[in-house]
Design an enzyme around this catalytic site. Structure first.
Site, PDB file in Angstrom:
ATOM      1  N   TYR A 138      -1.330   0.015  10.405  1.00  0.00           N
ATOM      2  CA  TYR A 138      -1.641  -0.515   9.081  1.00  0.00           C
ATOM      3  C   TYR A 138      -0.495  -0.229   8.113  1.00  0.00           C
ATOM      4  CZ  TYR A 138      -3.563  -0.857   4.396  1.00  0.00           C
ATOM      5  OH  TYR A 138      -3.750  -1.163   3.078  1.00  0.00           O
ATOM      6  N   SER A 189       0.845  -1.195   0.000  1.00  0.00           N
ATOM      7  CA  SER A 189       0.000   0.000   0.000  1.00  0.00           C
ATOM      8  C   SER A 189       0.879   1.243   0.000  1.00  0.00           C
ATOM      9  CB  SER A 189      -0.892   0.010   1.247  1.00  0.00           C
ATOM     10  OG  SER A 189      -1.528   1.256   1.410  1.00  0.00           O
TER      11      SER A 189
END
Length: 257
Positions: A162, A152
């Site tokens: 995350y 990501s």
């Protein structure tokens, strides 16, 4: 998405496993691989959704099956890969797409809590490792073995747990590429930026969407096919000299030197 005749046959006869394949990007990766001739297995912790998606794609003439699997469960993953090998003779392509990425994990670690972060890393990091190690034996001796992990753009900001989990995916990608090279298996990753899927349009506040777009170099919305095309390329023979890399598909949002 590209649909040239040679590309339509790119994965003819290949066996592909896509984790988190019941919906979203996983479904899109599986559908695109099936169109290009692959026999696709969609693995998902939601067994009903995996079966339903597979049935939808088969209705269009694709060779797709859905299997239930928690990627963080080593025993489940090993059994799944054994089942794929028994049914198809082995495995050629793996897309490690399964991951936890909701707003619940884009907040300070203290708010997520230790248990939440442990689950996040079990799925986003250990899931990639477990599936890759299980796939390695099934890919060995088969030409063109390739793995693509989904990282990501958050891996380049590292503001939350995350983002750190996706940074770890980048590190694993480089490490596994080195380990798997002797077996002829390439390992790469794709790091999407803000991609305007239907879900994102519904959930993302307009102000946040404008903030991200304002930091992109390319001033257009990211589309699902932008990520799908990058994954397809890395799985193809056209990327046969590419391994250990993370390709950023962010419109320049995560650009750095």
């Amino acid at each position: 998405m590209s649909t040239g005749k040679s590309e339509e046959l790119e994965h003819q006869g290949k066996v592909a496993l896509v984790t988190g394949g019941a919906r979203g990007f996983g479904r899109a990766f599986g559908a695109a691989l099936a169109v290009r001739g692959a026999r696709v297995v969609l693995a998902d912790i939601d067994a009903d959704a995996a079966a339903a998606t597979a049935a939808e794609l088969r209705a269009d003439g694709a060779s797709v099956e859905g299997l239930a699997c928690d990627v963080a469960d080593e025993e489940q993953v090993n059994l799944m890969v054994q089942q794929i090998t028994a049914s198809h003779g082995g495995l050629d392509l793996l897309v490690n797409n399964a991951g936890l990425h909701s707003a619940a994990f884009n907040k300070p670690s203290e708010e997520i809590g230790v248990a939440g972060i442990r689950r996040l890393f079990d799925v986003n990091v250990m899931g990639v490792l477990i599936c890759s190690l299980a796939a390695k034996a099934a890919m060995r001796g088969r030409p063109g073995g390739a793995i693509v992990n989904i990282s990501s753009s958050a891996a380049y900001a590292n503001r939350t747990a995350y983002g750190v989990s996706k940074l770890a995916v980048r590190g694993l990608t480089a490490s596994l590429a080195r380990e798997f090279a002797s077996d002829g298996i390439r390992v790469n990753a794709v790091a999407p930026g803000l991609i305007f899927t239907d879900t994102i349009r519904k959930e993302l506040p307009a102000a946040e969407a404008q903030r991200v777009l304002g930091q992109q170099i390319l001033q257009r919305e990211g589309r699902e096919e932008d990520v799908v095309d990058a994954v397809l390329h890395l799985l193809s023979s056209r990327a046969s000299f590419v391994t250990g890399e993370t390709v950023r598909v962010t419109g320049g949002f995560a650009l750095s030197l």
